[in-house]
Design a protein around this motif. Structure first.
Motif, PDB file in Angstrom:
ATOM      1  N   LEU A  48      22.817 -15.548  18.113  1.00  0.00           N
ATOM      2  CA  LEU A  48      22.220 -14.585  17.188  1.00  0.00           C
ATOM      3  C   LEU A  48      21.634 -15.277  15.959  1.00  0.00           C
ATOM      4  O   LEU A  48      20.548 -14.931  15.491  1.00  0.00           O
ATOM      5  N   ARG A  49      22.347 -16.275  15.442  1.00  0.00           N
ATOM      6  CA  ARG A  49      21.838 -16.980  14.248  1.00  0.00           C
ATOM      7  C   ARG A  49      20.576 -17.771  14.591  1.00  0.00           C
ATOM      8  O   ARG A  49      19.633 -17.830  13.791  1.00  0.00           O
ATOM      9  N   GLU A  50      20.563 -18.387  15.770  1.00  0.00           N
ATOM     10  CA  GLU A  50      19.370 -19.132  16.186  1.00  0.00           C
ATOM     11  C   GLU A  50      18.188 -18.193  16.380  1.00  0.00           C
ATOM     12  O   GLU A  50      17.049 -18.531  16.021  1.00  0.00           O
ATOM     13  N   ALA A  51      18.439 -17.021  16.920  1.00  0.00           N
ATOM     14  CA  ALA A  51      17.372 -16.041  17.118  1.00  0.00           C
ATOM     15  C   ALA A  51      16.808 -15.571  15.779  1.00  0.00           C
ATOM     16  O   ALA A  51      15.583 -15.414  15.627  1.00  0.00           O
ATOM     17  N   GLU A  52      17.675 -15.359  14.808  1.00  0.00           N
ATOM     18  CA  GLU A  52      17.224 -14.933  13.482  1.00  0.00           C
ATOM     19  C   GLU A  52      16.353 -15.997  12.825  1.00  0.00           C
ATOM     20  O   GLU A  52      15.308 -15.698  12.249  1.00  0.00           O
ATOM     21  N   THR A  53      16.779 -17.258  12.938  1.00  0.00           N
ATOM     22  CA  THR A  53      15.984 -18.365  12.365  1.00  0.00           C
ATOM     23  C   THR A  53      14.636 -18.472  13.066  1.00  0.00           C
ATOM     24  O   THR A  53      13.596 -18.668  12.423  1.00  0.00           O
ATOM     25  N   HIS A  54      14.657 -18.354  14.400  1.00  0.00           N
ATOM     26  CA  HIS A  54      13.409 -18.431  15.167  1.00  0.00           C
ATOM     27  C   HIS A  54      12.455 -17.308  14.783  1.00  0.00           C
ATOM     28  O   HIS A  54      11.242 -17.546  14.579  1.00  0.00           O
ATOM     29  N   LEU A  55      12.980 -16.084  14.658  1.00  0.00           N
ATOM     30  CA  LEU A  55      12.118 -14.947  14.332  1.00  0.00           C
ATOM     31  C   LEU A  55      11.554 -15.040  12.924  1.00  0.00           C
ATOM     32  O   LEU A  55      10.423 -14.614  12.680  1.00  0.00           O
ATOM     33  N   LYS A  56      12.328 -15.590  12.012  1.00  0.00           N
ATOM     34  CA  LYS A  56      11.792 -15.795  10.655  1.00  0.00           C
ATOM     35  C   LYS A  56      10.549 -16.674  10.688  1.00  0.00           C
ATOM     36  O   LYS A  56       9.546 -16.381  10.037  1.00  0.00           O
ATOM     37  N   GLY A  57      10.639 -17.754  11.457  1.00  0.00           N
ATOM     38  CA  GLY A  57       9.484 -18.653  11.565  1.00  0.00           C
ATOM     39  C   GLY A  57       8.287 -17.964  12.190  1.00  0.00           C
ATOM     40  O   GLY A  57       7.143 -18.174  11.761  1.00  0.00           O
ATOM     41  N   VAL A  58       8.535 -17.137  13.225  1.00  0.00           N
ATOM     42  CA  VAL A  58       7.441 -16.431  13.895  1.00  0.00           C
ATOM     43  C   VAL A  58       6.813 -15.393  12.970  1.00  0.00           C
ATOM     44  O   VAL A  58       5.588 -15.302  12.841  1.00  0.00           O
ATOM     45  N   LEU A  59       7.638 -14.599  12.293  1.00  0.00           N
ATOM     46  CA  LEU A  59       7.142 -13.500  11.466  1.00  0.00           C
ATOM     47  C   LEU A  59       6.448 -13.985  10.196  1.00  0.00           C
ATOM     48  O   LEU A  59       5.561 -13.295   9.666  1.00  0.00           O
ATOM     49  N   ARG A  60       6.837 -15.147   9.700  1.00  0.00           N
ATOM     50  CA  ARG A  60       6.210 -15.650   8.476  1.00  0.00           C
ATOM     51  C   ARG A  60       4.763 -16.097   8.703  1.00  0.00           C
ATOM     52  O   ARG A  60       4.041 -16.385   7.747  1.00  0.00           O
ATOM     53  N   LYS A  61       4.358 -16.139   9.956  1.00  0.00           N
ATOM     54  CA  LYS A  61       2.937 -16.364  10.247  1.00  0.00           C
ATOM     55  C   LYS A  61       2.114 -15.136   9.877  1.00  0.00           C
ATOM     56  O   LYS A  61       0.901 -15.222   9.673  1.00  0.00           O
ATOM     57  N   TYR A  62       2.802 -13.976   9.835  1.00  0.00           N
ATOM     58  CA  TYR A  62       2.131 -12.722   9.512  1.00  0.00           C
ATOM     59  C   TYR A  62       2.431 -12.270   8.078  1.00  0.00           C
ATOM     60  O   TYR A  62       1.550 -11.759   7.392  1.00  0.00           O
ATOM     61  N   VAL A  63       3.670 -12.435   7.666  1.00  0.00           N
ATOM     62  CA  VAL A  63       4.099 -12.001   6.334  1.00  0.00           C
ATOM     63  C   VAL A  63       4.969 -13.104   5.729  1.00  0.00           C
ATOM     64  O   VAL A  63       5.963 -13.513   6.332  1.00  0.00           O
ATOM     65  N   THR A  64       4.600 -13.573   4.564  1.00  0.00           N
ATOM     66  CA  THR A  64       5.371 -14.664   3.935  1.00  0.00           C
ATOM     67  C   THR A  64       6.612 -14.149   3.219  1.00  0.00           C
ATOM     68  O   THR A  64       7.606 -14.869   3.093  1.00  0.00           O
ATOM     69  N   ASP A  65       6.563 -12.897   2.770  1.00  0.00           N
ATOM     70  CA  ASP A  65       7.671 -12.355   1.985  1.00  0.00           C
ATOM     71  C   ASP A  65       8.712 -11.697   2.899  1.00  0.00           C
ATOM     72  O   ASP A  65       8.798 -10.475   3.002  1.00  0.00           O
TER      73      ASP A  65
ATOM     74  N   VAL B 156      16.227 -11.613   8.522  1.00  0.00           N
ATOM     75  CA  VAL B 156      16.079 -11.003   9.838  1.00  0.00           C
ATOM     76  C   VAL B 156      17.481 -10.874  10.423  1.00  0.00           C
ATOM     77  O   VAL B 156      18.240 -11.851  10.450  1.00  0.00           O
ATOM     78  N   ASN B 157      17.832  -9.685  10.864  1.00  0.00           N
ATOM     79  CA  ASN B 157      19.162  -9.449  11.407  1.00  0.00           C
ATOM     80  C   ASN B 157      19.048  -9.043  12.875  1.00  0.00           C
ATOM     81  O   ASN B 157      18.339  -8.096  13.215  1.00  0.00           O
ATOM     82  N   VAL B 158      19.759  -9.779  13.742  1.00  0.00           N
ATOM     83  CA  VAL B 158      19.738  -9.509  15.181  1.00  0.00           C
ATOM     84  C   VAL B 158      21.158  -9.190  15.635  1.00  0.00           C
ATOM     85  O   VAL B 158      22.106  -9.921  15.313  1.00  0.00           O
ATOM     86  N   LYS B 159      21.318  -8.100  16.388  1.00  0.00           N
ATOM     87  CA  LYS B 159      22.627  -7.726  16.918  1.00  0.00           C
ATOM     88  C   LYS B 159      22.499  -7.369  18.396  1.00  0.00           C
ATOM     89  O   LYS B 159      21.475  -6.826  18.828  1.00  0.00           O
ATOM     90  N   ILE B 160      23.541  -7.677  19.145  1.00  0.00           N
ATOM     91  CA  ILE B 160      23.624  -7.268  20.550  1.00  0.00           C
ATOM     92  C   ILE B 160      24.357  -5.934  20.599  1.00  0.00           C
ATOM     93  O   ILE B 160      25.502  -5.826  20.177  1.00  0.00           O
ATOM     94  N   GLN B 161      23.693  -4.905  21.105  1.00  0.00           N
ATOM     95  CA  GLN B 161      24.271  -3.563  21.103  1.00  0.00           C
ATOM     96  C   GLN B 161      25.131  -3.276  22.341  1.00  0.00           C
ATOM     97  O   GLN B 161      25.983  -2.388  22.303  1.00  0.00           O
TER      98      GLN B 161
END
Length: 274
Positions: free
Chosen positions: A126-143, A147-152
């Motif tokens: 989950l922590r690795e996924a959050e770090t990965h998604l931050k990098g991906v999303l910051r290509k669109y939004v810097t601010d 990012v919080n990821v949970k397995i439901q």
């Protein structure tokens, strides 16, 4: 005239019949006896001991997982689309709507995210996924603040010699084997502590079955001490429980044979005393 032999035979016959059931019950009682060593967990002669720290076994995202992904920012409008919310000037930002948004991980470990599209998260913690998604999303939004990821659908099953067998869902993805057993009401006294089976399917689809000794203190350092989603714990019955099951299934037959034996004995005794 009273034949004393007849009275004696009848008395012996009645006594034999009255002893059959008590003798069967006594056999069952002694066959199910257990000592403290049979039922105690983590047995060690030392008053205190330390288990060497091992690598933390965090749950990994895999196929068929249901994820909630929440993107936070000081500017909610900027990340609204990533959370599946379409912002309008008259629409108020909804945290509840974010939390209710779920994403299914496909068989290849990919997730279809708003705006971003297909993103691979399979195999990440989950922590690795959050770090990965931050990098991906910051290509669109810097601010982006977080990012919080949970397995439901973090589920595991406990079956066999436990008080409440079943499938359990946990919000905490850090469930130990002892916590799982506690949620299932703990093992019954007939459960074998030294041969607990754990069945696990890996992210690659391979299945494995391992045997765990819950009486061994080193279980705390085992890579199987913490469960993965989909794990199945099977507590085997001890020999006494297995024998009791066989006796229970055969009780009718046993009593039928005993009744038949007594009937034959009655006939023979009647013939002999004539």
């Amino acid at each position: 005239y009273i034949d004393m032999r007849t009275i004696s035979f009848r008395a012996e016959r009645q006594m034999a019949g009255s002893l059959v059931l008590p003798l069967l019950l006594i056999c069952l009682l002694f066959s199910s006896c257990a000592t403290r060593k049979d039922v105690a967990y983590i047995q060690t002669p030392e008053q205190a001991m330390t288990i060497a720290a091992g690598s933390m076994q965090d749950a990994q995202i895999r196929a068929k997982d249901l994820l909630t992904i929440t993107v936070e920012s000081s500017n909610p409008e900027a990340v609204a689309a990533f959370n599946g919310i379409y912002w309008t000037p008259n629409q108020q930002y909804s945290t509840y709507a974010q939390q209710a948004r779920t994403f299914l991980v496909d068989n290849k470990g990919n997730v279809e995210l708003p705006v971003v599209g297909l993103t691979h998260l399979g195999g990440y913690t989950l922590r690795e996924a959050e770090t990965h998604l931050k990098g991906v999303l910051r290509k669109y939004v810097t601010d982006i603040s977080s990012v919080n990821v949970k397995i439901q659908n973090y589920k595991y099953s406990v079956i066999g010699e436990v008080r409440r067998p079943g499938t359990y869902t946990s919000e905490n993805t850090k469930v130990s084997i002892f916590e799982a057993l506690a949620n299932a009401g703990d093992m019954s006294i007939q459960g074998v502590r030294s041969e607990v089976k754990l069945m696990r399917e890996g992210a690659d689809g391979k299945r494995e079955i391992v045997t765990l000794d819950l009486k061994d203190p080193n279980i705390l350092a085992s890579p199987y001490y913490y469960l993965q989603q989909g794990d199945v714990i099977y507590v085997q019955p001890n020999d006494a429980a297995a024998q009791s099951a066989n006796i229970g299934a055969a009780t009718g037959i046993i009593f039928s044979i005993a009744s038949l034996t007594l009937s034959v004995a009655n006939i023979l005794i009647s013939l002999l005393v004539k």
